[in-house]
Design a protein around this motif. Structure first.
Motif, mmCIF file in Angstrom:
data_model
loop_
_atom_site.group_PDB
_atom_site.id
_atom_site.type_symbol
_atom_site.label_atom_id
_atom_site.label_comp_id
_atom_site.label_asym_id
_atom_site.label_seq_id
_atom_site.Cartn_x
_atom_site.Cartn_y
_atom_site.Cartn_z
ATOM 1 N N UNK A 27 1.154 -15.364 10.289
ATOM 2 C CA UNK A 27 2.498 -14.953 9.886
ATOM 3 C C UNK A 27 3.420 -14.856 11.095
ATOM 4 N N UNK A 28 4.680 -15.233 10.952
ATOM 5 C CA UNK A 28 5.645 -15.099 12.050
ATOM 6 C C UNK A 28 5.864 -13.629 12.391
ATOM 7 N N UNK A 29 6.339 -13.334 13.620
ATOM 8 C CA UNK A 29 6.617 -11.949 14.009
ATOM 9 C C UNK A 29 7.574 -11.272 13.030
ATOM 10 N N UNK A 30 7.252 -10.070 12.651
ATOM 11 C CA UNK A 30 8.113 -9.296 11.765
ATOM 12 C C UNK A 30 7.755 -9.369 10.308
ATOM 13 N N UNK A 31 6.999 -10.388 9.897
ATOM 14 C CA UNK A 31 6.659 -10.519 8.478
ATOM 15 C C UNK A 31 5.769 -9.375 7.997
ATOM 16 N N UNK A 32 4.793 -8.995 8.808
ATOM 17 C CA UNK A 32 3.915 -7.891 8.422
ATOM 18 C C UNK A 32 4.717 -6.598 8.340
ATOM 19 N N UNK A 33 5.561 -6.363 9.334
ATOM 20 C CA UNK A 33 6.382 -5.149 9.346
ATOM 21 C C UNK A 33 7.280 -5.081 8.117
ATOM 22 N N UNK A 34 7.877 -6.209 7.758
ATOM 23 C CA UNK A 34 8.749 -6.256 6.586
ATOM 24 C C UNK A 34 7.970 -5.962 5.315
ATOM 25 N N UNK A 35 6.841 -6.622 5.171
ATOM 26 C CA UNK A 35 6.006 -6.417 3.995
ATOM 27 C C UNK A 35 5.575 -4.965 3.883
ATOM 28 N N UNK A 36 5.125 -4.387 4.977
ATOM 29 C CA UNK A 36 4.667 -3.004 4.945
ATOM 30 C C UNK A 36 5.816 -2.039 4.652
ATOM 31 N N UNK A 37 6.977 -2.278 5.264
ATOM 32 C CA UNK A 37 8.124 -1.404 5.020
ATOM 33 C C UNK A 37 8.522 -1.422 3.551
ATOM 34 N N UNK A 38 8.576 -2.601 2.972
ATOM 35 C CA UNK A 38 8.951 -2.715 1.563
ATOM 36 C C UNK A 38 7.892 -2.066 0.666
ATOM 37 N N UNK A 39 6.641 -2.253 1.012
ATOM 38 C CA UNK A 39 5.560 -1.675 0.212
ATOM 39 C C UNK A 39 5.608 -0.145 0.270
ATOM 40 N N UNK A 40 5.725 0.415 1.463
ATOM 41 C CA UNK A 40 5.742 1.871 1.625
ATOM 42 C C UNK A 40 6.955 2.490 0.932
ATOM 43 N N UNK A 41 8.126 1.875 1.093
ATOM 44 C CA UNK A 41 9.333 2.406 0.469
ATOM 45 C C UNK A 41 9.247 2.384 -1.054
ATOM 46 N N UNK A 42 8.649 1.322 -1.598
ATOM 47 C CA UNK A 42 8.569 1.162 -3.049
ATOM 48 C C UNK A 42 7.500 2.046 -3.681
ATOM 49 N N UNK A 43 6.333 2.086 -3.063
ATOM 50 C CA UNK A 43 5.187 2.786 -3.656
ATOM 51 C C UNK A 43 5.197 4.277 -3.343
ATOM 52 N N UNK A 44 5.782 4.666 -2.207
ATOM 53 C CA UNK A 44 5.740 6.069 -1.792
ATOM 54 C C UNK A 44 7.131 6.645 -1.526
ATOM 55 N N UNK A 45 8.031 6.649 -2.508
ATOM 56 C CA UNK A 45 9.317 7.313 -2.291
ATOM 57 C C UNK A 45 9.110 8.830 -2.268
ATOM 58 N N UNK A 46 10.065 9.536 -1.704
ATOM 59 C CA UNK A 46 9.975 10.986 -1.690
ATOM 60 C C UNK A 46 8.829 11.502 -0.844
ATOM 61 N N UNK A 47 8.662 10.925 0.361
ATOM 62 C CA UNK A 47 7.561 11.312 1.244
ATOM 63 C C UNK A 47 7.897 12.583 2.020
ATOM 64 N N UNK A 48 8.364 13.594 1.320
ATOM 65 C CA UNK A 48 8.723 14.851 1.959
ATOM 66 C C UNK A 48 7.475 15.553 2.480
ATOM 67 N N UNK A 49 7.586 16.205 3.610
ATOM 68 C CA UNK A 49 6.443 16.875 4.227
ATOM 69 C C UNK A 49 5.741 17.798 3.233
ATOM 70 N N UNK A 50 4.435 17.577 3.074
ATOM 71 C CA UNK A 50 3.649 18.416 2.173
ATOM 72 C C UNK A 50 3.651 17.985 0.732
#
Length: 347
Positions: A27-50
């Motif tokens: 994968x080109x540079x940044x593709x993994x970071x993009x994929x992970x960022x989109x995945x984390x934002x979509x699957x884990x919204x509201x990641x408030x401490x605790x």
């Protein structure tokens, strides 16, 4: 229309846990970071401490590190912050946060810490809730799923590369309530470990800001600034990437220095820091808080903590391809820089 990169991201999205370790090198540079960022934002919204989302995201990160072959664990910490009610009553709110740490061992005792916070903003008052700041639906793409994405891509691309110095990948929590997780990390470090920590690299708010900045801690020696901040700018220029340092227009924030996130905890302890962020230090109070010019899409010139603004749908519409381009640019600078600083060998 989706670009080729967006098609590639969409195709991989449902297999993030299993496909990345196999295809990362292709994968080109940044593709993994993009994929992970989109995945984390979509699957884990509201990641408030605790919160449940924070704990689930921490476990996801631990699993990702483990699949890469790192020794990784989750460290719980207990802290509290003040919540202000509409009637101006102030009460302590107790929280148990989760910090994820993965270790890339080096030949020497010295280490470099690469850090990004995993938590999203928790309302600190009834007024925050009224303004749509924080809460269960905040995706926190800019603040700070994108930072986590870069953290994970760096870990993935460095996993099989021997280094002279160790690297610690740390995803903190409690940043939004006052750098609680970073303070806990520092508190747990022995005197020897502090002495052997050559640098802390803090990744935060990489997407919405006008410019990509590389700034040093206020206590970071000039010799280290040349090897880190100045070297990052040189690498950026070699790739045609626009990057800058804080111009020092506000006397409280000297030229070339950053502040006001987890990195500051280590800066105050006298440990060298490199802040990696996107904002616009020339706007507003010239303190780095205003990220861009005020527009209809970003009425206050920021996306900070706002449920309506710091989400994939809004950022993709207001700043098309920004997530992909900024993730690519950060990786093109950070990967060679970290290799240099850690004195990497060949895989």
């Amino acid at each position: 229309m989706f670009s080729a990169t967006r098609h590639r991201i969409a195709a991989l999205a449902f297999g993030v846990c299993f496909i990345l370790p196999v295809q990362a090198k292709d994968l080109p540079p940044g593709d993994i970071a993009t994929l992970q960022a989109r995945h984390i934002a979509t699957v884990f919204p509201g990641r408030m401490t605790g919160s449940p989302a924070e704990m689930l995201s921490a476990d996801y990160l631990r699993q990702q590190f483990a699949e890469m072959g790192y020794q990784s664990d989750i460290r719980a910490f207990h802290s509290r912050y003040i919540y202000t009610s509409r009637s101006n009553n102030k009460n302590w709110h107790n929280v148990t946060g989760s910090t994820v740490i993965a270790a890339h061992e080096g030949k020497a005792e010295q280490q470099i810490i690469i850090m990004a916070h995993l938590d999203t903003f928790a309302p600190l008052s009834d007024a925050d809730t009224d303004k749509n700041l924080g809460g269960l639906t905040l995706q926190g793409v800019d603040d700070n799923a994108a930072g986590l994405g870069v953290l994970l891509e760096l870990a993935e691309r460095l996993k099989n590369i021997p280094t002279q110095y160790g690297i610690r990948f740390i995803a903190t929590s409690g940043e939004e309530e006052g750098k609680l997780g970073a303070e806990n990390v520092l508190k747990r470090m022995s005197a020897a470990e502090k002495k052997n920590t050559l640098l802390v690299i803090n990744l935060d708010n990489l997407i919405v800001g006008d410019k990509l900045y590389f700034n040093s801690g206020k206590t970071t020696p000039n010799s280290v600034r040349k090897l880190t901040r100045d070297r990052a700018l040189t690498i950026a220029r070699s790739h045609g990437i626009q990057a800058a340092i804080n111009p020092g227009l506000n006397p409280a924030y000297p030229k070339g220095t950053g502040c006001c996130n987890d990195g500051e905890v280590f800066d105050k302890a006298g440990i060298p820091v490199l802040y990696v962020e996107a904002t616009n230090w020339a706007l507003g109070k010239q303190d780095g808080y205003q990220q861009r010019a005020k527009t209809k899409a970003f009425p206050e010139g920021t996306s900070w903590h706002d449920v309506r603004l710091d989400n994939l749908q809004h950022i993709d519409r207001a700043l098309p391809q920004r997530i992909e381009r900024r993730s690519r640019d950060v990786m093109k600078v950070m990967l060679p820089l970290v290799k240099e600083l850690a004195k990497a060998g060949k895989a």
